[in-house]
Design an enzyme around this catalytic site. Structure first.
Site, PDB file in Angstrom:
ATOM      1  N   HIS A 128       0.967  -1.389  -0.027  1.00  0.00           N
ATOM      2  CA  HIS A 128       0.226   0.092   0.082  1.00  0.00           C
ATOM      3  C   HIS A 128       0.856   1.269  -0.014  1.00  0.00           C
ATOM      4  O   HIS A 128       1.835   1.291   0.811  1.00  0.00           O
ATOM      5  CB  HIS A 128      -0.954  -0.097   1.320  1.00  0.00           C
ATOM      6  CG  HIS A 128      -2.084   1.146   1.202  1.00  0.00           C
ATOM      7  ND1 HIS A 128      -3.182   0.827   0.592  1.00  0.00           N
ATOM      8  CD2 HIS A 128      -1.988   2.336   1.584  1.00  0.00           C
ATOM      9  CE1 HIS A 128      -3.848   2.185   0.464  1.00  0.00           C
ATOM     10  NE2 HIS A 128      -3.083   2.914   1.144  1.00  0.00           N
TER      11      HIS A 128
ATOM     12  N   ASP B 156     -14.155   3.223   7.577  1.00  0.00           N
ATOM     13  CA  ASP B 156     -13.412   4.101   6.977  1.00  0.00           C
ATOM     14  C   ASP B 156     -13.947   4.745   5.667  1.00  0.00           C
ATOM     15  O   ASP B 156     -13.657   5.868   5.486  1.00  0.00           O
ATOM     16  CB  ASP B 156     -11.972   3.165   6.497  1.00  0.00           C
ATOM     17  CG  ASP B 156     -10.881   3.925   5.789  1.00  0.00           C
ATOM     18  OD1 ASP B 156     -10.571   4.994   6.314  1.00  0.00           O
ATOM     19  OD2 ASP B 156     -10.587   3.600   4.801  1.00  0.00           O
TER      20      ASP B 156
ATOM     21  N   ARG C 284     -12.950  13.275   5.924  1.00  0.00           N
ATOM     22  CA  ARG C 284     -11.709  13.968   6.162  1.00  0.00           C
ATOM     23  C   ARG C 284     -11.466  14.579   4.874  1.00  0.00           C
ATOM     24  O   ARG C 284     -10.778  15.743   5.006  1.00  0.00           O
ATOM     25  CB  ARG C 284     -10.755  12.699   6.405  1.00  0.00           C
ATOM     26  CG  ARG C 284     -11.058  12.341   7.830  1.00  0.00           C
ATOM     27  CD  ARG C 284     -10.224  10.870   7.708  1.00  0.00           C
ATOM     28  NE  ARG C 284      -8.730  11.244   7.710  1.00  0.00           N
ATOM     29  CZ  ARG C 284      -7.872  10.291   6.844  1.00  0.00           C
ATOM     30  NH1 ARG C 284      -8.424   9.083   6.973  1.00  0.00           N
ATOM     31  NH2 ARG C 284      -6.554  10.634   6.904  1.00  0.00           N
TER      32      ARG C 284
ATOM     33  N   SER D 170      -6.739   4.273   8.855  1.00  0.00           N
ATOM     34  CA  SER D 170      -7.629   4.080   7.758  1.00  0.00           C
ATOM     35  C   SER D 170      -6.891   2.854   6.815  1.00  0.00           C
ATOM     36  O   SER D 170      -7.413   2.124   6.322  1.00  0.00           O
ATOM     37  CB  SER D 170      -7.252   5.357   6.793  1.00  0.00           C
ATOM     38  OG  SER D 170      -7.831   5.149   5.539  1.00  0.00           O
TER      39      SER D 170
ATOM     40  N   LYS E   6      -8.159  -1.295   6.450  1.00  0.00           N
ATOM     41  CA  LYS E   6      -8.538  -1.949   5.262  1.00  0.00           C
ATOM     42  C   LYS E   6      -7.648  -3.204   4.908  1.00  0.00           C
ATOM     43  O   LYS E   6      -7.986  -4.210   4.638  1.00  0.00           O
ATOM     44  CB  LYS E   6      -8.317  -1.048   3.952  1.00  0.00           C
ATOM     45  CG  LYS E   6      -9.531  -0.200   3.901  1.00  0.00           C
ATOM     46  CD  LYS E   6      -9.374   1.297   3.023  1.00  0.00           C
ATOM     47  CE  LYS E   6      -8.244   2.136   3.518  1.00  0.00           C
ATOM     48  NZ  LYS E   6      -8.282   3.451   2.798  1.00  0.00           N
TER      49      LYS E   6
HETATM   50  N1  URA Z   1      -4.772   6.282   2.087  1.00  0.00           N
HETATM   51  C1  URA Z   1      -5.620   5.730   2.880  1.00  0.00           C
HETATM   52  O1  URA Z   1      -6.255   4.772   2.465  1.00  0.00           O
HETATM   53  N2  URA Z   1      -6.186   6.470   3.882  1.00  0.00           N
HETATM   54  C2  URA Z   1      -5.764   7.758   4.171  1.00  0.00           C
HETATM   55  O2  URA Z   1      -6.134   8.125   5.155  1.00  0.00           O
HETATM   56  C3  URA Z   1      -4.635   8.156   3.401  1.00  0.00           C
HETATM   57  C4  URA Z   1      -4.208   7.453   2.393  1.00  0.00           C
END
Ligand code: URA
Length: 427
Positions: A86, A165, A172, A187, A191
């Site tokens: 990620h 989220d 946000r 966040s 996931k």
């Molecule tokens: N990527 C995400 O999934 N969440 C964030 O808060 C920032 C980048």
């Protein structure tokens, strides 16, 4: 049903710089998901968290509460080990595109649940949707079948994965509360943990084009996420990587797909190749295949074969011509010398304004829009030569894109060493 807490009381705890208790965190995340805590209240709490922070216990509990808001996936029925990566988001960051098929070609399955663009940062799904026929939405069953068959899938996260989220992220985005380490860490990790990957490599970006502008902040974010993953039983490492200048020579949608295909064909810009291989090596080590060199799978064409199968399995035509924008505008060098700075944020905002990103939720992006760079920091340039070509279907966008690039690059007289892509490794 009577509620255990009151949202106002919880907001006041964080506003007054105190710690939230475990039951308060569990309740507020759950009540927000159920719609009992309303967006105004969650926005106020997110701002209090941005300003006053959370400690490790609070972040860990918040992450678990977000995981528990939805389903957990399970890849244990696959005949493959899995690894995922990620990125915290950057400009020209197309690495997922060559990386997922490359790692699959080395024998590790990659379940890559990706997102769309956020602000000036591009989204993997928006890029792939420029391939005619390709679709991002797969059912869990389709995803599992493709993973078993092809070894790589890049698709949208289903609505059942960390729904807290999804709601919080959207809030946000429009309340100036994206750049909070506890909120970014929880966040991303909610996931990834809910997705159930066996190992995870994080690409934490630092620099003008990243959410974390300083190395110290990026390091803190990386350490927080590595601790969250490790505590959840996911082998997690992070690379801190440079985002002061865009990755590669393209920032947009179709143009980034084309550049990724060049990498899979054995060419492409050296920084994109270097970072793809560095992340692939980390994923292979984390998933127990340290003896495999991903450079071989790139050179042999094995990664390209997986790419073609991965795109076809999701309805895309890997041989179709990619869309191109109707109009172009060339930005030329104002002097001769060395390009000493090309700012990632300036290029990201220009690509966004050209139509590669959205200015309102749900807006259609332009597949052909973006910035193609003709020089990178360290390159010699001569006055009048093309520095960048801007692409869009809507030429009235050029003026604001050019304005975004003003002050976004420097041409100097002394030579310079390009900044290394990988700054450090944490984990
Ligand atoms: N990527 C995400 O999934 N969440 C964030 O808060 C920032 C980048």
């Amino acid at each position: 049903m009577s509620e255990s807490f009151d949202a106002v009381e919880i907001i006041a705890v964080k506003r007054d710089r105190h710690e939230l208790t475990d039951p308060q965190i569990d309740w507020v995340v759950d009540a927000f998901t159920r719609g009992v805590v309303v967006p105004e209240q969650m926005s106020a709490l997110a701002m209090a968290i941005l300003l006053n922070g959370m400690n490790r216990r609070e972040i860990s509990r918040w992450t678990n509460a977000m995981i528990d808001s939805g389903e957990r996936m399970d890849f244990s029925s696959l005949s493959w080990a899995t690894a995922d990566k990620h990125s915290t988001g950057g400009v020209g960051d197309k690495i997922t595109l060559p990386l997922a098929p490359l790692v699959a070609a080395c024998g590790i399955a990659v379940p890559q649940l990706s997102g769309r663009g956020l602000g000036h940062t591009g989204g993997t799904l928006d890029k792939l949707e420029s391939i005619p026929g390709w679709r991002a939405d797969l059912s869990n069953e389709e995803m599992m079948a493709q993973l078993e068959d092809v070894g790589a899938v890049i698709c949208a996260a289903g609505p059942g994965l960390a729904p807290a989220d999804k709601k919080l992220y959207a809030l946000r985005d429009v309340t100036g509360t994206v750049e909070a380490i506890p909120l970014i860490a929880s966040s991303i990790m909610s996931k990834k943990i809910a997705e159930g990957t066996g190992s995870l490599v994080l690409d934490v970006k630092v620099g003008t084009g990243a959410f974390m502008k300083s190395e110290a902040m990026a390091r803190e974010l990386a350490e927080t996420m590595v601790a969250l993953g490790t505590d959840a039983g996911v082998r997690t490492v992070a690379l801190l990587t440079d985002m002061s200048t865009p990755l590669g020579l393209t920032a947009g949608n179709a143009c980034e797909v084309a550049e990724s295909v060049e990498v899979l064909a054995g060419g492409g810009p050296s920084d994109v190749v270097e970072l793809t291989l560095a992340l692939a090596r980390e994923m292979l080590v984390a998933a127990g295949k340290a003896d495999v060199d991903p450079a071989d799978a790139l050179a042999s064409g094995a990664a390209m074969d997986v790419w073609r199968r991965m795109i076809s399995a999701q309805g895309g035509d890997p041989d179709a011509a990619l869309p191109t924008a109707k109009e172009t505008h060339v930005v030329t060098a104002s002097a001769s010398g060395t390009l000493t700075r090309l700012d990632a944020m300036a290029v990201g905002v220009a690509a966004w304004r050209l139509g590669a990103g959205r200015s309102r939720p749900g807006e259609q992006v332009q597949a052909g829009a973006g910035v193609v760079m003709h020089a990178k920091p360290g390159d010699a340039v001569t006055a009048g030569q093309p520095l960048m070509t801007l692409h869009t279907d809507t030429p009235e966008r050029f003026e604001r894109a050019v304005a975004a690039l003003e002050g976004g690059y420097d041409i100097g007289t002394s030579a310079m060493q390009p900044v290394p892509v990988v700054i450090d490794r944490i984990g």
